[in-house]
Design a protein around this motif. Sequence first.
Motif, PDB file in Angstrom:
ATOM      1  N   GLY A 114       1.074   4.840  -9.473  1.00 24.39           N
ATOM      2  CA  GLY A 114       1.631   4.299 -10.526  1.00 24.39           C
ATOM      3  C   GLY A 114       3.095   3.545 -10.644  1.00 24.39           C
ATOM      4  N   SER A 115       3.557   3.572  -9.386  1.00 26.95           N
ATOM      5  CA  SER A 115       4.893   2.486  -8.952  1.00 26.95           C
ATOM      6  C   SER A 115       3.917   0.826  -9.272  1.00 26.95           C
ATOM      7  CB  SER A 115       5.126   2.964  -7.732  1.00 26.95           C
ATOM      8  OG  SER A 115       6.011   3.862  -7.795  1.00 26.95           O
ATOM      9  N   ARG A 116       4.973   0.202  -9.923  1.00 23.88           N
ATOM     10  CA  ARG A 116       5.160  -1.236 -10.570  1.00 23.88           C
ATOM     11  C   ARG A 116       5.447  -1.745  -8.887  1.00 23.88           C
ATOM     12  NH1 ARG A 116       6.783  -2.984 -15.845  1.00 23.88           N
ATOM     13  NH2 ARG A 116       9.038  -2.505 -14.767  1.00 23.88           N
ATOM     14  N   VAL A 117       4.741  -2.947  -8.402  1.00 26.16           N
ATOM     15  CA  VAL A 117       5.487  -3.696  -7.137  1.00 26.16           C
ATOM     16  C   VAL A 117       5.217  -5.424  -7.401  1.00 26.16           C
ATOM     17  CG1 VAL A 117       4.981  -3.952  -4.965  1.00 26.16           C
ATOM     18  CG2 VAL A 117       4.427  -1.970  -5.583  1.00 26.16           C
ATOM     19  N   THR A 118       6.017  -5.953  -7.276  1.00 23.54           N
ATOM     20  CA  THR A 118       6.504  -7.741  -6.972  1.00 23.54           C
ATOM     21  C   THR A 118       5.893  -7.914  -5.396  1.00 23.54           C
ATOM     22  OG1 THR A 118       7.524  -7.046  -9.242  1.00 23.54           O
ATOM     23  CG2 THR A 118       7.284  -9.364  -7.665  1.00 23.54           C
ATOM     24  N   LEU A 119       4.802  -9.030  -5.606  1.00 24.63           N
ATOM     25  CA  LEU A 119       4.782  -8.833  -4.298  1.00 24.63           C
ATOM     26  C   LEU A 119       5.237 -10.777  -3.757  1.00 24.63           C
ATOM     27  CD1 LEU A 119       0.463  -8.868  -4.660  1.00 24.63           C
ATOM     28  CD2 LEU A 119       2.640  -7.224  -2.912  1.00 24.63           C
ATOM     29  N   PRO A 120       4.975 -10.737  -2.594  1.00 24.45           N
ATOM     30  CA  PRO A 120       6.409 -12.535  -2.193  1.00 24.45           C
ATOM     31  C   PRO A 120       5.682 -13.302  -3.050  1.00 24.45           C
ATOM     32  CG  PRO A 120       5.535 -11.041  -0.392  1.00 24.45           C
ATOM     33  CD  PRO A 120       5.550 -10.740  -1.657  1.00 24.45           C
ATOM     34  N   SER A 121       4.020 -13.280  -3.874  1.00 24.92           N
ATOM     35  CA  SER A 121       4.132 -14.699  -4.842  1.00 24.92           C
ATOM     36  C   SER A 121       4.367 -14.824  -5.707  1.00 24.92           C
ATOM     37  CB  SER A 121       2.682 -14.123  -3.899  1.00 24.92           C
ATOM     38  OG  SER A 121       1.578 -13.604  -4.878  1.00 24.92           O
ATOM     39  N   GLY A 122       5.521 -13.493  -6.142  1.00 23.44           N
ATOM     40  CA  GLY A 122       5.570 -13.273  -7.538  1.00 23.44           C
ATOM     41  C   GLY A 122       4.548 -12.332  -8.278  1.00 23.44           C
ATOM     42  N   ARG A 123       3.609 -11.857  -7.533  1.00 26.20           N
ATOM     43  CA  ARG A 123       2.382 -11.176  -8.827  1.00 26.20           C
ATOM     44  C   ARG A 123       3.085  -9.565  -8.560  1.00 26.20           C
ATOM     45  NH1 ARG A 123      -1.937  -7.879  -7.592  1.00 26.20           N
ATOM     46  NH2 ARG A 123      -2.202  -8.758  -5.598  1.00 26.20           N
ATOM     47  N   THR A 124       2.535  -9.217  -9.707  1.00 32.77           N
ATOM     48  CA  THR A 124       3.234  -8.064 -10.129  1.00 32.77           C
ATOM     49  C   THR A 124       1.703  -7.151 -10.253  1.00 32.77           C
ATOM     50  OG1 THR A 124       4.691  -8.505 -11.698  1.00 32.77           O
ATOM     51  CG2 THR A 124       3.641  -6.391 -11.641  1.00 32.77           C
ATOM     52  N   SER A 125       2.048  -6.004  -9.112  1.00 35.40           N
ATOM     53  CA  SER A 125       0.562  -4.988  -8.708  1.00 35.40           C
ATOM     54  C   SER A 125       1.397  -3.855  -8.724  1.00 35.40           C
ATOM     55  CB  SER A 125       0.166  -5.048  -7.415  1.00 35.40           C
ATOM     56  OG  SER A 125      -0.805  -4.329  -7.304  1.00 35.40           O
ATOM     57  N   THR A 126      -0.126  -3.098  -9.382  1.00 33.57           N
ATOM     58  CA  THR A 126       0.210  -1.723  -9.219  1.00 33.57           C
ATOM     59  C   THR A 126      -0.644  -0.832  -7.620  1.00 33.57           C
ATOM     60  OG1 THR A 126       0.035  -1.613 -11.797  1.00 33.57           O
ATOM     61  CG2 THR A 126      -0.384   0.908 -11.270  1.00 33.57           C
ATOM     62  N   VAL A 127       0.527   0.736  -8.144  1.00 32.19           N
ATOM     63  CA  VAL A 127       0.190   1.441  -6.647  1.00 32.19           C
ATOM     64  C   VAL A 127      -0.924   2.466  -7.061  1.00 32.19           C
ATOM     65  CG1 VAL A 127       0.985   2.917  -4.525  1.00 32.19           C
ATOM     66  CG2 VAL A 127       2.460   1.374  -5.726  1.00 32.19           C
ATOM     67  N   LEU A 128      -1.977   2.013  -6.738  1.00 28.54           N
ATOM     68  CA  LEU A 128      -3.179   3.195  -7.021  1.00 28.54           C
ATOM     69  C   LEU A 128      -3.069   4.834  -6.157  1.00 28.54           C
ATOM     70  CD1 LEU A 128      -6.026  -0.025  -6.600  1.00 28.54           C
ATOM     71  CD2 LEU A 128      -5.387   0.976  -9.231  1.00 28.54           C
ATOM     72  N   ALA A 129      -3.289   4.199  -4.858  1.00 30.36           N
ATOM     73  CA  ALA A 129      -3.756   5.651  -4.203  1.00 30.36           C
ATOM     74  C   ALA A 129      -1.962   5.000  -2.699  1.00 30.36           C
ATOM     75  CB  ALA A 129      -4.642   5.694  -3.437  1.00 30.36           C
ATOM     76  N   VAL A 130      -1.902   6.216  -1.890  1.00 31.64           N
ATOM     77  CA  VAL A 130      -0.877   6.403  -0.979  1.00 31.64           C
ATOM     78  C   VAL A 130      -0.929   7.713   0.105  1.00 31.64           C
ATOM     79  CG1 VAL A 130       1.705   6.697  -0.354  1.00 31.64           C
ATOM     80  CG2 VAL A 130       1.350   5.558  -3.026  1.00 31.64           C
ATOM     81  N   HIS A 131      -0.859   6.909   1.054  1.00 26.61           N
ATOM     82  CA  HIS A 131      -1.633   7.595   2.520  1.00 26.61           C
ATOM     83  C   HIS A 131      -1.274   7.470   3.916  1.00 26.61           C
ATOM     84  CE1 HIS A 131      -5.303   7.518   0.425  1.00 26.61           C
ATOM     85  NE2 HIS A 131      -5.300   5.925   0.808  1.00 26.61           N
ATOM     86  N   ARG A 132      -0.615   9.012   3.977  1.00 29.36           N
ATOM     87  CA  ARG A 132       0.465   9.050   5.158  1.00 29.36           C
ATOM     88  C   ARG A 132      -0.174   8.660   6.222  1.00 29.36           C
ATOM     89  NH1 ARG A 132       5.281  11.335   6.692  1.00 29.36           N
ATOM     90  NH2 ARG A 132       5.537  12.277   8.031  1.00 29.36           N
TER      91      ARG A 132
END
Length: 108
Positions: free
Chosen positions: A73-91
């Motif tokens: 659910g975290s908000r992530v900004t990519l180097p291109s400036g596009r904002t994305s949302t975390v769908l899943a995290v796998h260790r």
Amino acid sequence: MAGIPGWILTAAGVDLVVEPYIGHAAHGPVYGPATRVRVVLDEARRLVRTDAGEETVSSATAYAPLGVEVPVGSRVTLPSGRTSTVLAVHRRDGGALPVPSHVEVVLT
């Protein structure tokens, strides 16, 4: 436990700006302070399953060193400036095996 080799993060890595998901309020999601995380980024579209079990399309996957905390659910900004949302995290921890252990962060 072998991690992502430092030279890969230096040569092919990029910085993402991560605003960790804290919760939900009356006006929408609440995020914590932004931090920079060095990752290897694969911007390829693929069908994925979220932690809730739903199928959706991911547009990017980030590979971070073990120990990096990025809540779903975290908000992530990519180097291109596009904002994305975390769908899943796998260790992906290989333990004593000679493999690059990492955290896989699946993004919208």
